[in-house]
Design a protein around this motif. Structure first.
Motif, PDB file in Angstrom:
ATOM      1  N   GLY A  40       6.539   3.644  42.561  1.00  0.00           N
ATOM      2  CA  GLY A  40       6.035   4.640  41.842  1.00  0.00           C
ATOM      3  C   GLY A  40       5.636   4.139  40.264  1.00  0.00           C
ATOM      4  N   ASN A  41       5.140   5.353  39.435  1.00  0.00           N
ATOM      5  CA  ASN A  41       4.394   4.934  38.373  1.00  0.00           C
ATOM      6  C   ASN A  41       5.078   3.812  37.523  1.00  0.00           C
ATOM      7  N   PHE A  42       6.511   3.818  37.156  1.00  0.00           N
ATOM      8  CA  PHE A  42       7.258   2.956  36.508  1.00  0.00           C
ATOM      9  C   PHE A  42       7.860   1.956  37.519  1.00  0.00           C
ATOM     10  N   ILE A  58      14.747  -0.180  48.329  1.00  0.00           N
ATOM     11  CA  ILE A  58      15.434   0.642  49.213  1.00  0.00           C
ATOM     12  C   ILE A  58      14.330   1.876  49.017  1.00  0.00           C
ATOM     13  N   THR A  59      14.197   2.356  50.314  1.00  0.00           N
ATOM     14  CA  THR A  59      13.361   3.607  50.126  1.00  0.00           C
ATOM     15  C   THR A  59      13.559   4.921  51.315  1.00  0.00           C
ATOM     16  N   ARG A  60      13.041   5.906  51.100  1.00  0.00           N
ATOM     17  CA  ARG A  60      13.468   6.951  51.874  1.00  0.00           C
ATOM     18  C   ARG A  60      13.010   6.697  53.372  1.00  0.00           C
ATOM     19  N   ASN A 104      11.338   8.515  55.486  1.00  0.00           N
ATOM     20  CA  ASN A 104      10.087   9.003  55.846  1.00  0.00           C
ATOM     21  C   ASN A 104       9.129   8.965  54.620  1.00  0.00           C
ATOM     22  N   SER A 105       9.585   8.007  53.881  1.00  0.00           N
ATOM     23  CA  SER A 105       8.702   7.438  52.849  1.00  0.00           C
ATOM     24  C   SER A 105       7.146   6.873  53.058  1.00  0.00           C
ATOM     25  N   SER A 106       6.061   7.186  52.649  1.00  0.00           N
ATOM     26  CA  SER A 106       4.726   6.668  52.923  1.00  0.00           C
ATOM     27  C   SER A 106       4.423   5.608  51.998  1.00  0.00           C
ATOM     28  N   SER A 147      17.361   2.394  39.493  1.00  0.00           N
ATOM     29  CA  SER A 147      16.944   3.515  39.862  1.00  0.00           C
ATOM     30  C   SER A 147      15.714   4.113  38.870  1.00  0.00           C
ATOM     31  N   VAL A 148      14.591   4.295  39.937  1.00  0.00           N
ATOM     32  CA  VAL A 148      13.220   4.657  39.076  1.00  0.00           C
ATOM     33  C   VAL A 148      12.636   5.602  39.999  1.00  0.00           C
ATOM     34  N   ILE A 149      13.597   6.555  40.429  1.00  0.00           N
ATOM     35  CA  ILE A 149      13.100   7.582  41.360  1.00  0.00           C
ATOM     36  C   ILE A 149      12.504   8.698  40.470  1.00  0.00           C
ATOM     37  N   GLY A 150      11.397   9.378  41.045  1.00  0.00           N
ATOM     38  CA  GLY A 150      10.548  10.376  40.348  1.00  0.00           C
ATOM     39  C   GLY A 150      11.349  11.492  40.112  1.00  0.00           C
ATOM     40  N   PRO A 151      11.013  12.520  39.215  1.00  0.00           N
ATOM     41  CA  PRO A 151      11.649  13.780  38.814  1.00  0.00           C
ATOM     42  C   PRO A 151      12.075  14.445  39.986  1.00  0.00           C
ATOM     43  N   GLU A 203      16.480   7.039  33.897  1.00  0.00           N
ATOM     44  CA  GLU A 203      16.162   7.479  32.468  1.00  0.00           C
ATOM     45  C   GLU A 203      14.720   7.530  32.087  1.00  0.00           C
ATOM     46  N   PHE A 204      14.342   6.348  31.333  1.00  0.00           N
ATOM     47  CA  PHE A 204      12.996   5.985  31.175  1.00  0.00           C
ATOM     48  C   PHE A 204      12.587   7.241  30.296  1.00  0.00           C
ATOM     49  N   GLY A 205      13.336   7.993  29.423  1.00  0.00           N
ATOM     50  CA  GLY A 205      12.738   9.005  28.702  1.00  0.00           C
ATOM     51  C   GLY A 205      13.357   8.655  27.208  1.00  0.00           C
ATOM     52  N   ILE A 240      12.675   4.824  26.680  1.00  0.00           N
ATOM     53  CA  ILE A 240      11.316   4.054  26.300  1.00  0.00           C
ATOM     54  C   ILE A 240      10.501   4.878  25.411  1.00  0.00           C
ATOM     55  N   GLY A 241      10.771   6.271  25.126  1.00  0.00           N
ATOM     56  CA  GLY A 241       9.773   7.193  24.559  1.00  0.00           C
ATOM     57  C   GLY A 241       8.590   7.506  25.170  1.00  0.00           C
ATOM     58  N   ASN A 242       7.516   7.285  24.563  1.00  0.00           N
ATOM     59  CA  ASN A 242       6.317   7.701  25.374  1.00  0.00           C
ATOM     60  C   ASN A 242       5.826   6.616  26.030  1.00  0.00           C
ATOM     61  N   PRO A 243       5.495   6.452  27.415  1.00  0.00           N
ATOM     62  CA  PRO A 243       5.114   5.452  28.167  1.00  0.00           C
ATOM     63  C   PRO A 243       3.603   5.201  27.681  1.00  0.00           C
ATOM     64  N   ILE A 244       3.179   4.668  26.737  1.00  0.00           N
ATOM     65  CA  ILE A 244       2.107   4.850  25.958  1.00  0.00           C
ATOM     66  C   ILE A 244       1.084   4.431  26.630  1.00  0.00           C
TER      67      ILE A 244
HETATM   68  N1  LIG Z   1       9.102   9.090  29.326  1.00  0.00           N
HETATM   69  C1  LIG Z   1       8.087   9.708  30.094  1.00  0.00           C
HETATM   70  O1  LIG Z   1       7.328  10.501  29.394  1.00  0.00           O
HETATM   71  C2  LIG Z   1       8.158   9.682  31.658  1.00  0.00           C
HETATM   72  C3  LIG Z   1       6.985   9.648  32.070  1.00  0.00           C
HETATM   73  C4  LIG Z   1       6.927   9.654  33.490  1.00  0.00           C
HETATM   74  C5  LIG Z   1       8.025   9.458  34.404  1.00  0.00           C
HETATM   75  N2  LIG Z   1       9.561   9.295  33.380  1.00  0.00           N
HETATM   76  C6  LIG Z   1      10.668   8.937  34.165  1.00  0.00           C
HETATM   77  O2  LIG Z   1      10.630   7.902  34.879  1.00  0.00           O
HETATM   78  C7  LIG Z   1      11.154   7.653  36.097  1.00  0.00           C
HETATM   79  C8  LIG Z   1      10.351   7.336  37.140  1.00  0.00           C
HETATM   80  O3  LIG Z   1       9.326   8.392  37.146  1.00  0.00           O
HETATM   81  P1  LIG Z   1       7.815   7.805  38.003  1.00  0.00           P
HETATM   82  O4  LIG Z   1       6.984   8.696  37.520  1.00  0.00           O
HETATM   83  O5  LIG Z   1       7.763   6.291  38.099  1.00  0.00           O
HETATM   84  O6  LIG Z   1       8.336   8.476  39.529  1.00  0.00           O
HETATM   85  P2  LIG Z   1       7.216   8.716  40.713  1.00  0.00           P
HETATM   86  O7  LIG Z   1       6.138   7.731  40.701  1.00  0.00           O
HETATM   87  O8  LIG Z   1       7.107  10.189  40.698  1.00  0.00           O
HETATM   88  O9  LIG Z   1       8.220   8.573  42.011  1.00  0.00           O
HETATM   89  C9  LIG Z   1       8.801   7.102  42.188  1.00  0.00           C
HETATM   90  C10 LIG Z   1       9.425   7.330  43.621  1.00  0.00           C
HETATM   91  O10 LIG Z   1      10.514   8.131  43.631  1.00  0.00           O
HETATM   92  C11 LIG Z   1      10.713   8.272  45.155  1.00  0.00           C
HETATM   93  N3  LIG Z   1      11.062   9.785  45.123  1.00  0.00           N
HETATM   94  C12 LIG Z   1      10.161  10.981  45.280  1.00  0.00           C
HETATM   95  N4  LIG Z   1      10.558  11.957  45.583  1.00  0.00           N
HETATM   96  C13 LIG Z   1      11.786  11.613  45.884  1.00  0.00           C
HETATM   97  C14 LIG Z   1      13.153  12.360  46.500  1.00  0.00           C
HETATM   98  N5  LIG Z   1      12.812  13.841  46.393  1.00  0.00           N
HETATM   99  N6  LIG Z   1      14.253  11.933  46.632  1.00  0.00           N
HETATM  100  C15 LIG Z   1      14.161  10.585  46.471  1.00  0.00           C
HETATM  101  N7  LIG Z   1      13.407   9.710  46.201  1.00  0.00           N
HETATM  102  C16 LIG Z   1      11.996  10.190  45.878  1.00  0.00           C
HETATM  103  C17 LIG Z   1       9.561   7.763  45.982  1.00  0.00           C
HETATM  104  O11 LIG Z   1      10.085   6.546  46.399  1.00  0.00           O
HETATM  105  P3  LIG Z   1      10.034   6.007  47.700  1.00  0.00           P
HETATM  106  O12 LIG Z   1       8.794   6.632  48.304  1.00  0.00           O
HETATM  107  O13 LIG Z   1      10.185   4.611  48.111  1.00  0.00           O
HETATM  108  O14 LIG Z   1      11.206   6.618  48.493  1.00  0.00           O
HETATM  109  C18 LIG Z   1       8.626   7.554  44.761  1.00  0.00           C
HETATM  110  O15 LIG Z   1       7.746   6.537  44.882  1.00  0.00           O
HETATM  111  C19 LIG Z   1      11.786   9.266  35.962  1.00  0.00           C
HETATM  112  O16 LIG Z   1      12.975   9.186  35.456  1.00  0.00           O
HETATM  113  C20 LIG Z   1      10.896  10.016  35.317  1.00  0.00           C
HETATM  114  O17 LIG Z   1      11.435  11.059  34.750  1.00  0.00           O
HETATM  115  C21 LIG Z   1       9.404   9.194  32.042  1.00  0.00           C
END
Ligand SMILES: NC(=O)c1ccc[n+]([C@@H]2O[C@H](COP(=O)([O-])OP(=O)(O)OC[C@H]3O[C@@H](n4cnc5c(N)ncnc54)[C@H](OP(=O)(O)O)[C@@H]3O)[C@@H](O)[C@H]2O)c1
Length: 301
Positions: free
Chosen positions: A14-16, A34-36, A38-40, A71-75, A100-102, A144-148
């Motif tokens: 993911g992004n982070f 560890i990945t889902r 069906n993850s691509s 855990s760095v799973i997306g929203p 977290e990372f917010g 981390i605040g803003n991921p600048i």
């Molecule tokens: N502070 C900020 O402004 C800011 C900005 C962006 C993100 N964040 C936070 O940083 C964290 C990571 O965000 P990100 O943007 O890096 O995430 P992301 O790139 O959107 O997703 C990361 C990974 O999450 C997994 N994933 C996606 N949907 C899922 C689901 N429904 N169930 C299980 N796994 C799933 C996938 O991994 P696999 O394909 O390997 O399963 C995906 O590659 C989050 O908590 C987000 O809120 C904060």
């Protein structure tokens, strides 16, 4: 607590997750992804990957033998967090780094964000409860605040159009906020895992910089060696447009309101911590200046 060596990461592509995984490997941890099932997602060569369904039973089996889980799973995956935490405890994982990372639990967010915050808190509360019942399980949240550098490139609403070399300055442009670079985010995770005692069962607050729009504009002009076109707007307009979109159920409200929070004058809402009060030094995160950030952004844009 004994040293942490074996680390598993969820969301590694993911992004982070990408910079965090790179930082963990570089720091010498024994990393597994560890990945889902069906993850691509595509992962770097040379790191073991476990594909599994995200049930507590299957995740527990995947986590056995690991010292820490990140855990760095997306929203989209907020709802699976509790299963990850339950599985980590069942598998004997010593440290769980929360998704977290917010801006952390004490953040004064606009009411529009309260539902999202409440969803995230379910997992944070679960980790806290488990750690109180079972002292062998510990957790850390990393704010981390803003991921600048990432955000400046990705979101022109933050006020910087890198292609056109133009800036949109809100109000006076002098409100400061704190941010952490992608490299700093990776280092924060490494730092927590290298200092498990000092970071157990709490949110750490990190930062690479505290900066205003005006300082960033000056830095972008210095780094690109040319004057940028400057347009003006107001955070009041952002607030109104974000709230209107939210009420109408339209997309884009999150970004408008996030940027409003960042720049709203006189509020210091998005200063996560002063340099001295933050955990940046403990976790060995480099303090950057505006020119450093502009260089990173321009180089990678
Ligand atoms: N502070 C900020 O402004 C800011 C900005 C962006 C993100 N964040 C936070 O940083 C964290 C990571 O965000 P990100 O943007 O890096 O995430 P992301 O790139 O959107 O997703 C990361 C990974 O999450 C997994 N994933 C996606 N949907 C899922 C689901 N429904 N169930 C299980 N796994 C799933 C996938 O991994 P696999 O394909 O390997 O399963 C995906 O590659 C989050 O908590 C987000 O809120 C904060």
């Amino acid at each position: 607590m004994s040293a942490i060596k074996k680390v598993v990461i969820f969301g590694a592509a993911g992004n982070f997750g990408t910079p965090i995984t790179a930082a963990l490997v570089k720091a010498g941890f024994d990393v597994t992804i560890i990945t889902r099932i069906n993850s691509s997602s595509k992962f770097p060569d040379g790191i073991p990957v476990i594909r599994t369904e995200y049930t507590v039973e299957k995740l527990t089996a995947a986590l056995v033998g690991q010292d820490a889980a990140v855990s760095v799973i997306g929203p989209a995956g907020i709802s699976v967090q509790v299963a990850l935490i339950d599985a980590a405890e069942a598998a004997g994982v010593k440290r769980f780094i929360l998704d977290e990372f917010g801006w952390g639990p004490g953040f004064l967010s606009l009411p529009e964000f309260h539902d999202i915050g409440a969803q995230r808190r379910v997992a944070w509360d679960r980790a806290k409860d488990i750690s109180q019942a079972n002292p062998k399980f510990t957790w850390t949240g990393i704010s981390i605040g803003n991921p600048i550098d990432w955000a400046l490139k990705r979101f022109p609403t933050m006020g910087f159009d890198l292609k056109q070399r133009s800036a949109l300055i809100y109000d006076e442009g002098s409100e400061t906020f704190t941010g952490t670079t992608l490299e700093g985010i990776g280092q924060a995770v490494v730092g927590v895992l290298k200092r498990p005692e000092e970071t157990a069962n709490r949110f750490v607050r990190v930062r690479s910089i505290q900066v205003s729009q005006n300082q960033l504009l000056e830095a972008f002009q210095r780094v690109t060696g040319q004057p940028w076109e400057v347009k003006r707007s107001s955070t009041k307009d952002l607030l109104e447009s974000g709230r209107k979109k939210h009420q109408e159920g339209a997309g884009g409200w999150i970004l408008d309101l996030l940027v409003y929070q960042l720049y709203a004058p006189g509020e210091a809402r998005c200063v996560l911590a002063s340099k001295e009060d933050s955990d940046a030094q403990l976790l060995e995160i480099i303090e950057e200046n505006a020119d450093d950030i502009a260089q990173i952004v321009i180089r990678s844009a």
